[in-house]
Design an enzyme around this catalytic site. Structure first.
Site, mmCIF file in Angstrom:
data_model
loop_
_atom_site.group_PDB
_atom_site.id
_atom_site.type_symbol
_atom_site.label_atom_id
_atom_site.label_comp_id
_atom_site.label_asym_id
_atom_site.label_seq_id
_atom_site.Cartn_x
_atom_site.Cartn_y
_atom_site.Cartn_z
ATOM 1 C CG HIS A 179 -1.752 -1.190 1.431
ATOM 2 N ND1 HIS A 179 -2.876 -1.472 0.658
ATOM 3 C CD2 HIS A 179 -1.658 -2.192 2.325
ATOM 4 C CE1 HIS A 179 -3.422 -2.609 1.085
ATOM 5 N NE2 HIS A 179 -2.709 -3.070 2.089
HETATM 6 O O1 RIB Z 1 -5.262 -0.249 4.599
HETATM 7 C C1 RIB Z 1 -3.859 -0.205 4.427
HETATM 8 C C2 RIB Z 1 -3.253 0.856 5.269
HETATM 9 O O2 RIB Z 1 -3.482 0.562 6.639
HETATM 10 C C3 RIB Z 1 -1.718 0.949 5.123
HETATM 11 O O3 RIB Z 1 -1.309 2.274 5.343
HETATM 12 C C4 RIB Z 1 -1.224 0.076 6.239
HETATM 13 O O4 RIB Z 1 0.071 0.468 6.706
HETATM 14 C C5 RIB Z 1 -2.239 0.366 7.303
HETATM 15 O O5 RIB Z 1 -1.859 1.574 7.959
#
Ligand code: RIB
Ligand code: CA
Length: 313
Positions: free
Chosen positions: A243
């Site tokens: 992500h």
């Molecule tokens: O949903 C994914 C996000 O949530 C990313 O930033 C991961 O690190 C968590 O913080």
């Protein structure tokens, strides 16, 4: 080369946050003028510690790390140890940091820095719940006209949610903060699950990073192999979504991504759909187009960039 772009990374490390921070610190196009920790994946005491461990892993102990909000603006904190491990950075065994935590509160740092720096020259890169960013905007409304852009990881629409059936974790944890940011008028680029779920840490990609043979390469491979197991089991894929590095990659190579200017709003009333980002992708409302909503990525180009830059550390 043009002057390096000044960025502040707001983060809740988290293995994917860690890779994003490493990518930023490895890239000469970016000047990381501060890292602000927020409660999210794990409690604040761990996210600020992990941020410093990552800076030292990168060989950048001079980086300024600040501790921020220990809980969301309104709702109780929800964490994700089941994904990130009890330390929030399970996988590699990283030493306790020697570098100091800055004395100033993260929100004070955000306000003072954004007032002191020339307007429009500092980009904010939130990688966790938006609590620190929202508190700074509420504390000092002038910031809304001084922030160059907010490029954030959060939300989801076509892909729906990851922490509830309809909400993505960062927005779900602090939906009120997300509402403040989305209504702030600051130019926003959103990296939602719709794009990050197309950036999978396949075994070949993790091997290429491990095969760098450096301390950073091996540590990142260990992080990813721990972090991906939860999503591989959930989605049945080879690798999990990477992500947060999408935010930094967008600053380095925006051409790797595509999306659409849309209105994005967040659910604050229904417990069933709390934190859901409602994206007017087809422009059926007259709500303002407040975000560039990213939906697609050149994932091979993304991992090539990431691997090439990690090799520099
Ligand atoms: O949903 C994914 C996000 O949530 C990313 O930033 C991961 O690190 C968590 O913080
Ligand atoms: Ca994160």
């Amino acid at each position: 080369m043009a002057a390096a772009k000044k960025i502040i990374i707001d983060t809740d490390p988290g293995q994917d946050d860690a890779v994003a921070i490493l990518l930023a610190l490895a890239s000469p196009e970016l000047d990381v003028i501060g890292i602000t920790a927020v409660a999210g994946n794990v409690p604040l005491a761990l996210t600020q510690l992990n941020a410093r461990k990552i800076c030292e892993l990168a060989g950048r102990p001079e980086t300024k790390v600040f501790s921020g909000a220990f809980r969301p603006m309104v709702r109780p904190l929800v964490t994700a140890e089941e994904v990130h491990g009890k330390t929030g950075l399970d996988g590699p065994d990283l030493p306790e940091p020697q570098m100091p935590l800055q004395a100033a509160h993260a929100v004070d740092f955000l306000v003072e820095t954004l007032l002191a720096e020339e307007a429009g020259t500092v980009t904010l890169c939130p990688l966790g719940p938006l609590t620190n960013i929202a508190l700074a905007l509420v504390r000092e409304p002038r910031l809304a006209h001084r922030i160059e852009r907010i490029v954030l990881m959060g939300g989801g629409y076509f892909e729906q949610g990851n922490v509830t059936p309809s909400a993505e974790f960062n927005i779900y944890v602090d939906p009120h903060a997300a509402d403040v940011v989305l209504k702030s008028g600051v130019p926003i680029v959103m990296m939602p699950l719709d794009v990050t779920h197309k950036a999978l840490t396949t075994s070949a990609r993790v091997k290429a990073i491990r095969d760098l043979g450096t301390r950073v390469g091996v540590a990142v491979a260990e992080m990813l192999q721990f972090f991906e197991r939860f999503d591989e089991a959930k989605y049945g894929t080879d690798g999990g979504p990477l992500h947060d590095p999408c935010v930094i990659a967008y600053l380095l190579k925006p051409e790797l991504f595509s999306g659409r200017e849309c209105n994005v709003a967040v659910e604050l009333a229904s417990e069933l759909t709390m934190g859901t980002t409602v994206v007017d992708w087809w422009g059926v409302t007259k709500r303002p187009k407040n975000a560039l909503y990213i939906r697609d990525i050149d994932h091979d180009g993304f991992f090539a960039l990431l691997t090439e830059r990690l090799a520099l550390l």
